[in-house]
Design an enzyme around this catalytic site. Structure first.
Site, mmCIF file in Angstrom:
data_model
loop_
_atom_site.group_PDB
_atom_site.id
_atom_site.type_symbol
_atom_site.label_atom_id
_atom_site.label_comp_id
_atom_site.label_asym_id
_atom_site.label_seq_id
_atom_site.Cartn_x
_atom_site.Cartn_y
_atom_site.Cartn_z
ATOM 1 C CG LEU B 89 -1.987 -0.944 0.989
ATOM 2 C CD1 LEU B 89 -2.909 -0.955 2.333
ATOM 3 C CD2 LEU B 89 -2.999 -0.675 -0.253
ATOM 4 C CB CYS B 90 4.077 2.485 -0.032
ATOM 5 S SG CYS B 90 4.761 0.823 -0.275
#
Lengths: 82, 298
Positions: B89-90
Protein backbone atom coordinates in the site's frame (compact mmCIF):
# COMPACT_ATOMS: atom_id res chain seq x y z
CA UNK A 1 36.76 25.54 21.81
CA UNK A 2 33.92 23.93 19.97
CA UNK A 3 33.16 20.26 20.50
CA UNK A 4 30.90 17.93 18.57
CA UNK A 5 30.26 14.30 19.43
CA UNK A 6 28.77 12.49 16.47
CA UNK A 7 27.29 9.00 16.29
CA UNK A 8 25.72 7.45 13.19
CA UNK A 9 22.20 8.14 14.47
CA UNK A 10 22.70 11.77 15.51
CA UNK A 11 24.96 14.42 16.96
CA UNK A 12 24.91 13.70 20.68
CA UNK A 13 26.75 16.84 21.70
CA UNK A 14 27.39 20.11 19.93
CA UNK A 15 28.65 23.12 21.83
CA UNK A 16 31.48 24.90 23.58
CA UNK A 17 33.71 23.19 26.09
CA UNK A 18 36.77 23.88 28.21
CA UNK A 19 38.23 20.43 28.06
CA UNK A 20 37.71 16.99 26.57
CA UNK A 21 39.02 13.73 27.96
CA UNK A 22 38.68 10.85 25.56
CA UNK A 23 39.55 7.15 25.71
CA UNK A 24 42.10 6.78 22.94
CA UNK A 25 43.11 3.34 21.73
CA UNK A 26 46.22 3.39 23.96
CA UNK A 27 44.98 5.28 27.03
CA UNK A 28 43.20 8.49 27.88
CA UNK A 29 43.92 11.68 26.03
CA UNK A 30 43.05 15.18 27.23
CA UNK A 31 42.38 18.07 24.88
CA UNK A 32 42.51 21.71 25.99
CA UNK A 33 41.85 24.78 23.86
CA UNK A 34 44.68 25.53 21.44
CA UNK A 35 45.69 21.93 20.85
CA UNK A 36 47.73 21.18 17.75
CA UNK A 37 46.00 19.46 14.82
CA UNK A 38 45.57 15.93 16.02
CA UNK A 39 43.84 12.74 15.14
CA UNK A 40 43.64 9.51 17.09
CA UNK A 41 41.68 6.31 17.11
CA UNK A 42 39.42 5.73 20.08
CA UNK A 43 39.07 2.63 22.16
CA UNK A 44 36.24 1.86 24.51
CA UNK A 45 35.45 3.93 27.58
CA UNK A 46 34.21 7.17 29.01
CA UNK A 47 34.35 10.43 27.14
CA UNK A 48 34.10 13.54 29.31
CA UNK A 49 33.30 16.96 27.87
CA UNK A 50 33.67 19.66 30.51
CA UNK A 51 32.20 23.12 30.22
CA UNK A 52 32.67 25.30 33.31
CA UNK A 53 31.36 23.22 36.19
CA UNK A 54 29.18 21.04 34.03
CA UNK A 55 30.53 17.84 32.62
CA UNK A 56 28.86 15.64 30.05
CA UNK A 57 29.73 11.97 30.07
CA UNK A 58 29.39 9.54 27.22
CA UNK A 59 30.21 5.89 26.86
CA UNK A 60 31.90 5.52 23.49
CA UNK A 61 33.21 2.59 21.51
CA UNK A 62 35.50 2.86 18.50
CA UNK A 63 35.80 5.70 16.07
CA UNK A 64 38.20 8.60 16.20
CA UNK A 65 38.85 12.04 17.60
CA UNK A 66 39.99 14.90 15.45
CA UNK A 67 41.25 18.35 16.44
CA UNK A 68 41.43 21.02 13.75
CA UNK A 69 41.80 24.67 14.63
CA UNK A 70 39.81 25.07 17.80
CA UNK A 71 37.31 22.42 16.84
CA UNK A 72 37.19 18.98 18.36
CA UNK A 73 35.24 16.31 16.57
CA UNK A 74 34.57 12.97 18.19
CA UNK A 75 33.18 10.49 15.71
CA UNK A 76 32.16 7.17 17.16
CA UNK A 77 29.98 4.24 16.19
CA UNK A 78 28.38 4.06 19.56
CA UNK A 79 27.86 6.90 22.01
CA UNK A 80 25.43 6.71 24.90
CA UNK A 81 25.00 9.34 27.54
CA UNK A 82 25.79 8.24 31.04
CA UNK B 1 -30.57 2.99 -13.24
CA UNK B 2 -29.36 1.47 -9.98
CA UNK B 3 -31.88 1.60 -7.23
CA UNK B 4 -31.37 4.10 -4.40
CA UNK B 5 -30.93 1.37 -1.82
CA UNK B 6 -27.91 -0.08 -3.64
CA UNK B 7 -26.45 3.37 -4.21
CA UNK B 8 -26.69 4.19 -0.50
CA UNK B 9 -24.89 0.95 0.27
CA UNK B 10 -22.06 1.76 -2.14
CA UNK B 11 -21.68 5.29 -0.79
CA UNK B 12 -21.40 3.94 2.73
CA UNK B 13 -18.78 1.41 1.65
CA UNK B 14 -16.66 4.01 -0.16
CA UNK B 15 -16.96 6.31 2.86
CA UNK B 16 -15.57 3.54 5.06
CA UNK B 17 -12.69 2.99 2.67
CA UNK B 18 -11.97 6.71 2.66
CA UNK B 19 -11.91 6.70 6.43
CA UNK B 20 -9.30 3.94 6.40
CA UNK B 21 -7.07 5.52 3.76
CA UNK B 22 -7.30 8.88 5.49
CA UNK B 23 -6.18 7.32 8.76
CA UNK B 24 -3.32 5.56 7.01
CA UNK B 25 -2.31 8.84 5.43
CA UNK B 26 -2.17 10.52 8.83
CA UNK B 27 -0.22 7.65 10.37
CA UNK B 28 2.30 7.81 7.52
CA UNK B 29 2.61 11.56 7.87
CA UNK B 30 3.63 11.30 11.49
CA UNK B 31 5.95 8.34 10.87
CA UNK B 32 7.44 10.19 7.94
CA UNK B 33 8.25 13.14 10.14
CA UNK B 34 10.25 10.99 12.55
CA UNK B 35 11.94 9.01 9.79
CA UNK B 36 12.89 12.24 8.07
CA UNK B 37 14.50 13.52 11.26
CA UNK B 38 16.54 10.33 11.43
CA UNK B 39 17.73 10.84 7.85
CA UNK B 40 18.83 14.40 8.57
CA UNK B 41 20.57 13.29 11.77
CA UNK B 42 22.82 10.86 9.88
CA UNK B 43 24.40 13.58 7.78
CA UNK B 44 27.06 14.98 10.17
CA UNK B 45 28.48 11.51 10.74
CA UNK B 46 28.70 10.70 7.05
CA UNK B 47 30.27 14.09 6.40
CA UNK B 48 32.86 13.58 9.16
CA UNK B 49 33.86 10.19 7.82
CA UNK B 50 34.28 11.29 4.25
CA UNK B 51 36.24 14.37 5.40
CA UNK B 52 38.68 12.20 7.27
CA UNK B 53 39.11 9.68 4.49
CA UNK B 54 39.63 12.58 2.09
CA UNK B 55 42.26 14.10 4.40
CA UNK B 56 44.22 10.93 4.95
CA UNK B 57 43.80 9.29 1.59
CA UNK B 58 46.79 8.92 -0.66
CA UNK B 59 47.31 6.63 -3.65
CA UNK B 60 50.13 4.82 -1.83
CA UNK B 61 47.79 3.96 1.02
CA UNK B 62 45.13 2.79 -1.41
CA UNK B 63 47.26 -0.09 -2.63
CA UNK B 64 47.51 -1.50 0.84
CA UNK B 65 43.83 -1.60 1.71
CA UNK B 66 41.66 -4.41 0.49
CA UNK B 67 38.55 -2.25 0.82
CA UNK B 68 39.95 0.15 -1.78
CA UNK B 69 40.85 -2.59 -4.25
CA UNK B 70 39.45 -1.57 -7.60
CA UNK B 71 38.81 -4.57 -9.82
CA UNK B 72 37.78 -2.23 -12.65
CA UNK B 73 36.14 -4.01 -15.57
CA UNK B 74 37.37 -7.43 -14.55
CA UNK B 75 34.64 -7.89 -11.96
CA UNK B 76 33.52 -11.52 -11.77
CA UNK B 77 31.10 -11.59 -8.89
CA UNK B 78 28.97 -8.78 -7.56
CA UNK B 79 26.74 -8.74 -4.50
CA UNK B 80 23.56 -6.80 -5.00
CA UNK B 81 21.66 -5.71 -1.92
CA UNK B 82 18.08 -4.72 -2.58
CA UNK B 83 16.18 -2.90 0.13
CA UNK B 84 12.40 -2.94 -0.09
CA UNK B 85 9.67 -2.38 2.46
CA UNK B 86 7.93 -5.04 4.51
CA UNK B 87 4.50 -3.61 3.83
CA UNK B 88 2.55 -2.71 0.76
CA UNK B 89 0.00 0.00 0.00
CA UNK B 90 2.69 2.48 -0.92
CA UNK B 91 2.07 2.94 -4.64
CA UNK B 92 4.87 2.08 -7.02
CA UNK B 93 7.52 2.29 -4.34
CA UNK B 94 8.54 -1.37 -4.20
CA UNK B 95 7.95 -2.13 -7.85
CA UNK B 96 10.25 0.75 -8.83
CA UNK B 97 13.00 -0.66 -6.63
CA UNK B 98 12.48 -4.17 -7.98
CA UNK B 99 12.48 -2.89 -11.55
CA UNK B 100 15.83 -1.18 -11.04
CA UNK B 101 17.25 -4.32 -9.43
CA UNK B 102 16.11 -6.50 -12.33
CA UNK B 103 17.60 -4.09 -14.87
CA UNK B 104 20.90 -4.12 -13.00
CA UNK B 105 20.96 -7.91 -12.71
CA UNK B 106 20.32 -8.23 -16.43
CA UNK B 107 23.03 -5.70 -17.21
CA UNK B 108 25.57 -7.54 -15.06
CA UNK B 109 24.65 -10.96 -16.38
CA UNK B 110 25.13 -9.77 -19.93
CA UNK B 111 28.72 -8.97 -18.98
CA UNK B 112 29.06 -12.48 -17.57
CA UNK B 113 29.25 -11.24 -14.03
CA UNK B 114 27.60 -13.53 -11.52
CA UNK B 115 25.23 -11.77 -9.19
CA UNK B 116 24.53 -12.69 -5.60
CA UNK B 117 21.25 -11.26 -4.52
CA UNK B 118 20.80 -10.17 -0.92
CA UNK B 119 17.28 -9.06 -0.13
CA UNK B 120 15.98 -6.94 2.68
CA UNK B 121 12.22 -6.50 3.06
CA UNK B 122 9.28 -8.82 2.42
CA UNK B 123 8.21 -7.26 -0.86
CA UNK B 124 11.49 -7.88 -2.65
CA UNK B 125 11.77 -11.37 -1.19
CA UNK B 126 8.25 -12.22 -2.30
CA UNK B 127 8.91 -11.06 -5.83
CA UNK B 128 12.21 -12.79 -6.40
CA UNK B 129 10.96 -16.00 -4.85
CA UNK B 130 8.00 -15.83 -7.21
CA UNK B 131 10.11 -15.48 -10.33
CA UNK B 132 12.44 -18.19 -9.04
CA UNK B 133 15.63 -16.16 -8.86
CA UNK B 134 18.39 -17.55 -6.69
CA UNK B 135 18.67 -15.60 -3.45
CA UNK B 136 21.89 -15.46 -1.44
CA UNK B 137 20.32 -14.08 1.70
CA UNK B 138 16.99 -12.66 2.74
CA UNK B 139 15.85 -10.90 5.85
CA UNK B 140 12.62 -9.23 6.76
CA UNK B 141 13.24 -8.38 10.40
CA UNK B 142 14.63 -4.90 9.88
CA UNK B 143 11.39 -2.99 9.47
CA UNK B 144 11.07 0.77 9.40
CA UNK B 145 13.38 1.61 12.29
CA UNK B 146 16.77 0.35 11.12
CA UNK B 147 19.65 0.55 13.56
CA UNK B 148 23.41 0.68 13.17
CA UNK B 149 23.52 -2.95 14.33
CA UNK B 150 21.21 -4.02 11.52
CA UNK B 151 23.45 -2.33 8.99
CA UNK B 152 26.57 -3.91 10.48
CA UNK B 153 24.90 -7.34 10.44
CA UNK B 154 24.09 -7.05 6.77
CA UNK B 155 27.36 -5.58 5.65
CA UNK B 156 29.88 -7.56 7.71
CA UNK B 157 29.70 -10.83 5.75
CA UNK B 158 29.91 -8.87 2.52
CA UNK B 159 32.99 -6.97 3.67
CA UNK B 160 34.65 -10.22 4.68
CA UNK B 161 33.82 -11.85 1.35
CA UNK B 162 35.18 -8.80 -0.43
CA UNK B 163 38.40 -8.96 1.55
CA UNK B 164 38.77 -12.63 0.62
CA UNK B 165 38.29 -11.51 -3.00
CA UNK B 166 35.18 -13.66 -3.38
CA UNK B 167 33.28 -10.53 -4.30
CA UNK B 168 34.50 -7.78 -6.60
CA UNK B 169 31.88 -5.21 -5.74
CA UNK B 170 28.93 -4.63 -3.46
CA UNK B 171 26.06 -2.52 -4.70
CA UNK B 172 22.99 -1.40 -2.83
CA UNK B 173 19.69 -0.57 -4.45
CA UNK B 174 17.57 1.61 -2.21
CA UNK B 175 15.19 4.55 -2.32
CA UNK B 176 16.97 7.86 -2.19
CA UNK B 177 15.05 10.18 0.09
CA UNK B 178 15.27 13.51 -1.71
CA UNK B 179 12.02 14.77 -0.29
CA UNK B 180 8.70 13.31 0.80
CA UNK B 181 7.48 13.57 -2.79
CA UNK B 182 10.61 12.45 -4.60
CA UNK B 183 12.06 9.09 -3.64
CA UNK B 184 13.69 7.66 -6.74
CA UNK B 185 15.33 4.23 -6.54
CA UNK B 186 19.11 4.46 -6.84
CA UNK B 187 22.01 2.07 -7.15
CA UNK B 188 25.02 2.88 -5.00
CA UNK B 189 28.29 1.00 -4.96
CA UNK B 190 29.52 0.74 -1.39
CA UNK B 191 32.47 -1.55 -2.08
CA UNK B 192 35.14 -0.99 -3.21
CA UNK B 193 35.12 2.35 -1.47
CA UNK B 194 35.40 5.00 -4.11
CA UNK B 195 38.81 6.63 -4.06
CA UNK B 196 38.07 10.03 -2.55
CA UNK B 197 41.12 11.69 -4.12
CA UNK B 198 39.23 13.06 -7.10
CA UNK B 199 36.47 14.38 -4.89
CA UNK B 200 38.88 16.31 -2.72
CA UNK B 201 40.36 18.08 -5.71
CA UNK B 202 37.00 18.95 -7.09
CA UNK B 203 35.78 20.55 -3.90
CA UNK B 204 38.94 22.51 -3.23
CA UNK B 205 37.41 25.78 -4.31
CA UNK B 206 34.35 25.06 -2.19
CA UNK B 207 36.53 24.35 0.79
CA UNK B 208 38.59 27.51 0.47
CA UNK B 209 35.65 29.40 1.91
CA UNK B 210 35.28 27.04 4.86
CA UNK B 211 37.64 26.48 7.78
CA UNK B 212 41.25 26.12 6.68
CA UNK B 213 42.24 22.48 6.45
CA UNK B 214 45.45 21.58 8.18
CA UNK B 215 46.83 18.50 6.51
CA UNK B 216 49.73 17.86 8.85
CA UNK B 217 48.03 16.28 11.80
CA UNK B 218 49.70 14.55 14.67
CA UNK B 219 48.41 11.06 13.94
CA UNK B 220 48.09 8.27 16.42
CA UNK B 221 48.80 5.46 15.70
CA UNK B 222 49.39 6.20 11.98
CA UNK B 223 47.52 7.35 8.92
CA UNK B 224 47.36 3.78 7.63
CA UNK B 225 45.87 2.40 10.81
CA UNK B 226 43.36 5.20 11.13
CA UNK B 227 42.24 4.70 7.54
CA UNK B 228 41.99 0.96 8.07
CA UNK B 229 39.56 1.46 10.92
CA UNK B 230 37.65 4.35 9.37
CA UNK B 231 37.00 2.60 6.03
CA UNK B 232 34.85 -0.17 7.52
CA UNK B 233 32.97 2.49 9.50
CA UNK B 234 32.35 4.28 6.25
CA UNK B 235 31.05 1.16 4.54
CA UNK B 236 28.78 0.30 7.47
CA UNK B 237 27.47 3.82 7.50
CA UNK B 238 26.69 3.75 3.77
CA UNK B 239 24.50 0.74 4.45
CA UNK B 240 22.92 2.36 7.48
CA UNK B 241 22.05 5.45 5.48
CA UNK B 242 20.55 3.34 2.70
CA UNK B 243 18.32 1.62 5.25
CA UNK B 244 17.29 4.85 6.93
CA UNK B 245 16.57 6.62 3.66
CA UNK B 246 14.50 3.73 2.36
CA UNK B 247 12.48 3.66 5.56
CA UNK B 248 11.73 7.36 5.24
CA UNK B 249 11.00 7.04 1.54
CA UNK B 250 8.54 4.22 2.23
CA UNK B 251 6.50 6.43 4.53
CA UNK B 252 6.65 9.27 2.01
CA UNK B 253 5.45 6.99 -0.78
CA UNK B 254 2.69 5.57 1.37
CA UNK B 255 1.49 9.00 2.38
CA UNK B 256 1.30 10.07 -1.27
CA UNK B 257 -0.50 6.87 -2.26
CA UNK B 258 -2.98 7.14 0.58
CA UNK B 259 -3.62 10.79 -0.10
CA UNK B 260 -4.58 10.08 -3.69
CA UNK B 261 -6.70 7.12 -2.56
CA UNK B 262 -8.53 9.42 -0.14
CA UNK B 263 -9.05 12.03 -2.87
CA UNK B 264 -10.32 9.40 -5.29
CA UNK B 265 -12.74 8.06 -2.71
CA UNK B 266 -14.05 11.61 -2.24
CA UNK B 267 -14.59 12.01 -5.98
CA UNK B 268 -16.34 8.67 -6.16
CA UNK B 269 -18.66 9.58 -3.29
CA UNK B 270 -19.55 12.85 -5.03
CA UNK B 271 -20.48 11.17 -8.27
CA UNK B 272 -22.39 8.35 -6.55
CA UNK B 273 -24.33 10.90 -4.56
CA UNK B 274 -25.20 12.75 -7.74
CA UNK B 275 -26.56 9.56 -9.29
CA UNK B 276 -28.47 8.81 -6.09
CA UNK B 277 -30.10 12.26 -5.99
CA UNK B 278 -31.06 12.04 -9.61
CA UNK B 279 -32.64 8.63 -9.07
CA UNK B 280 -34.52 9.88 -6.02
CA UNK B 281 -35.76 12.95 -7.89
CA UNK B 282 -36.80 10.88 -10.88
CA UNK B 283 -38.83 8.66 -8.58
CA UNK B 284 -40.59 11.64 -6.94
CA UNK B 285 -41.32 13.20 -10.31
CA UNK B 286 -42.74 9.96 -11.52
CA UNK B 287 -44.96 9.59 -8.46
CA UNK B 288 -46.30 13.13 -8.85
CA UNK B 289 -47.00 12.43 -12.51
CA UNK B 290 -48.89 9.31 -11.52
CA UNK B 291 -50.94 11.18 -8.89
CA UNK B 292 -51.74 13.97 -11.33
CA UNK B 293 -52.58 11.39 -13.98
CA UNK B 294 -54.86 9.57 -11.48
CA UNK B 295 -56.62 12.84 -10.50
CA UNK B 296 -57.22 13.73 -14.17
CA UNK B 297 -58.70 10.33 -14.86
CA UNK B 298 -61.26 10.51 -12.11
Amino acid sequence: MQVTVISPERSVYDGDADSVVAPAFDGEVGILPGHAPFMTLLGEGRLVVREGNVSHNFEVRGGFLQVVGDQVRVVTESASEG
Amino acid sequence: MANPQQLRGRIRSVENTRQITRTMEMVSTSKLKRAQDRVVATRPYAQALSDVIGDLYSPELAERFPLLRQPGDGAKCVALVLITSNRGLCGGFNSNLIKLARARIEQLEQKNVSVRLHLIGKKGIGYFKYIGQEIASAREDIGDKPTVEHAADVVQPLVEAFEREELDAVEVIFANFRSAMSTPPVNQRILPVEAPGARVNKSKSARAAGPVRVPNYILKPSAAEIVSSVLPMYVRNSMYRALVETAAAEHGARRTAMKSATDNAGDMIDSLRRVLNRARQAKITQEIAEIVGGADAS
